[in-house]
Design a protein around this motif. Structure first.
Motif, PDB file in Angstrom:
ATOM      1  N   CYS A 159      46.997  13.387  37.571  1.00  0.00           N
ATOM      2  CA  CYS A 159      48.115  14.192  38.066  1.00  0.00           C
ATOM      3  C   CYS A 159      49.136  14.350  36.762  1.00  0.00           C
ATOM      4  N   VAL A 160      49.411  13.279  36.043  1.00  0.00           N
ATOM      5  CA  VAL A 160      50.260  13.599  34.714  1.00  0.00           C
ATOM      6  C   VAL A 160      49.406  14.536  33.830  1.00  0.00           C
ATOM      7  N   ALA A 161      48.153  14.610  33.589  1.00  0.00           N
ATOM      8  CA  ALA A 161      47.437  15.548  32.720  1.00  0.00           C
ATOM      9  C   ALA A 161      47.627  16.825  33.374  1.00  0.00           C
ATOM     10  N   SER A 194      50.469  19.682  42.041  1.00  0.00           N
ATOM     11  CA  SER A 194      49.518  18.362  41.822  1.00  0.00           C
ATOM     12  C   SER A 194      50.232  17.477  42.287  1.00  0.00           C
ATOM     13  N   LEU A 195      51.826  17.199  41.862  1.00  0.00           N
ATOM     14  CA  LEU A 195      52.596  16.216  42.300  1.00  0.00           C
ATOM     15  C   LEU A 195      52.824  16.093  43.501  1.00  0.00           C
ATOM     16  N   LEU A 196      53.036  16.945  44.357  1.00  0.00           N
ATOM     17  CA  LEU A 196      53.142  16.912  45.832  1.00  0.00           C
ATOM     18  C   LEU A 196      51.847  16.744  46.438  1.00  0.00           C
ATOM     19  N   GLY A 197      50.913  17.101  45.976  1.00  0.00           N
ATOM     20  CA  GLY A 197      49.587  16.440  46.335  1.00  0.00           C
ATOM     21  C   GLY A 197      49.251  15.047  46.188  1.00  0.00           C
ATOM     22  N   LEU A 198      49.761  14.665  44.762  1.00  0.00           N
ATOM     23  CA  LEU A 198      49.827  13.110  44.609  1.00  0.00           C
ATOM     24  C   LEU A 198      50.489  12.220  45.550  1.00  0.00           C
ATOM     25  N   SER A 199      51.658  12.784  45.701  1.00  0.00           N
ATOM     26  CA  SER A 199      52.412  12.078  46.799  1.00  0.00           C
ATOM     27  C   SER A 199      51.983  11.815  47.944  1.00  0.00           C
ATOM     28  N   CYS A 200      51.326  12.672  48.359  1.00  0.00           N
ATOM     29  CA  CYS A 200      50.669  12.615  49.739  1.00  0.00           C
ATOM     30  C   CYS A 200      49.426  11.748  49.696  1.00  0.00           C
ATOM     31  N   PHE A 220      46.907  19.563  51.566  1.00  0.00           N
ATOM     32  CA  PHE A 220      48.223  19.647  51.966  1.00  0.00           C
ATOM     33  C   PHE A 220      49.412  19.692  51.206  1.00  0.00           C
ATOM     34  N   GLY A 221      49.307  18.653  50.293  1.00  0.00           N
ATOM     35  CA  GLY A 221      50.676  18.578  49.405  1.00  0.00           C
ATOM     36  C   GLY A 221      50.420  19.572  48.418  1.00  0.00           C
ATOM     37  N   ARG A 222      49.345  19.972  47.853  1.00  0.00           N
ATOM     38  CA  ARG A 222      49.128  20.912  46.654  1.00  0.00           C
ATOM     39  C   ARG A 222      49.653  22.386  47.313  1.00  0.00           C
ATOM     40  N   GLN A 223      48.928  22.821  48.712  1.00  0.00           N
ATOM     41  CA  GLN A 223      49.517  24.110  49.314  1.00  0.00           C
ATOM     42  C   GLN A 223      50.918  24.007  49.369  1.00  0.00           C
ATOM     43  N   LEU A 224      51.602  23.021  50.125  1.00  0.00           N
ATOM     44  CA  LEU A 224      53.004  22.743  50.041  1.00  0.00           C
ATOM     45  C   LEU A 224      53.998  23.228  48.740  1.00  0.00           C
ATOM     46  N   GLY A 225      53.273  22.590  47.781  1.00  0.00           N
ATOM     47  CA  GLY A 225      53.771  22.749  46.442  1.00  0.00           C
ATOM     48  C   GLY A 225      53.774  24.214  45.858  1.00  0.00           C
ATOM     49  N   LEU A 226      52.880  24.808  46.212  1.00  0.00           N
ATOM     50  CA  LEU A 226      52.798  26.293  45.934  1.00  0.00           C
ATOM     51  C   LEU A 226      54.057  26.914  46.750  1.00  0.00           C
ATOM     52  N   TYR A 313      51.375  30.015  52.517  1.00  0.00           N
ATOM     53  CA  TYR A 313      51.110  28.667  51.942  1.00  0.00           C
ATOM     54  C   TYR A 313      51.603  27.558  52.777  1.00  0.00           C
ATOM     55  N   THR A 314      52.654  27.685  53.502  1.00  0.00           N
ATOM     56  CA  THR A 314      53.088  26.569  54.369  1.00  0.00           C
ATOM     57  C   THR A 314      52.256  26.456  55.674  1.00  0.00           C
ATOM     58  N   VAL A 315      51.846  27.813  56.131  1.00  0.00           N
ATOM     59  CA  VAL A 315      51.022  27.880  57.461  1.00  0.00           C
ATOM     60  C   VAL A 315      49.767  27.305  56.882  1.00  0.00           C
ATOM     61  N   SER A 316      49.182  27.305  55.715  1.00  0.00           N
ATOM     62  CA  SER A 316      47.913  26.903  55.504  1.00  0.00           C
ATOM     63  C   SER A 316      48.038  25.550  55.169  1.00  0.00           C
TER      64      SER A 316
END
Length: 346
Positions: A159-161, A194-200, A220-226, A313-316
């Motif tokens: 994720c950091v990368a 990436s960071l919202l995906g990592l969190s989940c 889910f987190g990555r889509q929410l991040g967008l 993106y939220t619906v997805s």
């Protein structure tokens, strides 16, 4: 802006964020306290605990969205949120590492209604404190052993990368006249998604979720991040400074190629052509030009496009969450956080 209903999420998200902040704060304070004195001072300032001179401070310390996602993902994976506190603390450290560096690169002078760390302590100390936070994050994970520790640390490093690559693209776009929407979405996927995906993912790993569930919650987190970044970009143009903590139209002033702007420029309309003329100026926009640019983004369709994409993106993301839930898993908190992201007011 179109809202996404998620089990009365707008009413539930506040307590979720407050609880996440309360749960991770003690661990963060203990971890930061182990830093060398100067790094401890800058990091504590960034996290909202004290002033630049070290005096204790009361007030906002950030939304704790990413820690809240980690705790909520643990529940969605069928576990207990409290078991994911080290994961929540780690993602908050990574988030603030990225903010420290972003503020330096973007030369942003205010965050959360006060000077950014580089303005308070200088560029060098802000960068070094960011580096220290990025190193501290895996240490926090390593001090709280669980069966998926190795995978958690691996995902954190990846994720950091991705964050660094996303920031590279963001900076590169500033030097280019033309940026396409696919390129801009790729940048956001790395810098925010990436960071919202990592969190989940870390929240799920902390409670022993199977690999398929971890992967789905990461998605889910990555889509929410967008969706989050789309709303953030809208706030960067039309947001109330009393809410955002930044000057009105700050992104437009420095001709930032945010998603609504890139969408507007891609339209080929007369407002798009006028907006392009403003964006080719080799200087920051003055207040009148900022106002005009905001009007042109709206007229060229950038605002409507961003609002609709945030909704989609939220619906997805919510559909992905429904597929990820295990028997006994509770996705209520994740749905509430998704609703909060989309409902933020302009």
């Amino acid at each position: 802006m179109t809202a996404v209903t998620a089990e009365n999420g707008e009413h539930q998200s506040g307590p979720l964020l407050d609880r996440a902040r309360g749960l991770v704060d003690a661990l963060l304070r203990t971890s930061v306290q182990e830093m060398p004195p100067r790094m401890r001072l800058v990091c504590g300032y960034q996290l909202g605990w004290w002033e630049a001179d070290g005096r204790a401070r009361t007030g906002a310390a950030g939304k704790a969205l990413r820690p809240a996602l980690a705790l909520a993902a643990a529940r969605a994976a069928g576990g207990v949120g409290a078991d994911a506190v080290p994961a929540a603390a780690a993602v908050e450290l990574v988030h603030n590492f990225s903010l420290l560096h972003d503020d330096v690169l973007d030369r942003d002078e205010t965050r959360r209604h006060r000077p950014t760390a580089w303005k308070a302590f200088g560029t060098t100390d802000a960068i070094m404190a960011g580096d220290a936070m990025s190193v501290l994050a895996p240490q926090v994970l390593a001090h709280h052993d669980h069966p998926a520790l190795a995978e958690s640390v691996r995902r954190l490093g990846v994720c950091v990368a991705e964050l660094c690559e996303g920031q590279h693209l963001d900076c590169a776009f500033e030097q280019r006249v033309e940026v396409s929407l696919p390129e801009c979405l790729e940048m956001v996927a790395g810098k925010t998604g990436s960071l919202l995906g990592l969190s989940c993912a870390l929240g799920a790993l902390a409670v022993g979720a199977p690999a398929g569930t971890v992967t789905a919650l990461d998605a889910f987190g990555r889509q929410l991040g967008l969706a989050f970044q789309l709303v953030d970009d809208l706030l960067g143009i039309w947001g109330d400074p009393a809410v955002t903590g930044k000057p009105v139209g700050a992104d437009l002033q420095v001709r930032k190629k945010s998603l609504p702007v890139v969408a507007a420029l891609a339209g080929g309309t007369e407002p798009a052509r006028r907006l392009r003329a403003l964006y080719t100026l080799r200087r920051p926009l003055n207040p009148a030009e900022v106002t005009r640019a905001a009007e042109l983004v709206d007229q060229a369709g950038g605002r409507a496009w961003a609002e609709e994409q945030a909704r989609l993106y939220t619906v997805s993301a919510l559909e992905t969450l429904d597929r990820a839930l295990l028997p006994g898993g509770d996705g209520t908190a994740l749905r509430a956080l998704a609703a909060m992201i989309t409902r933020r007011k302009l």
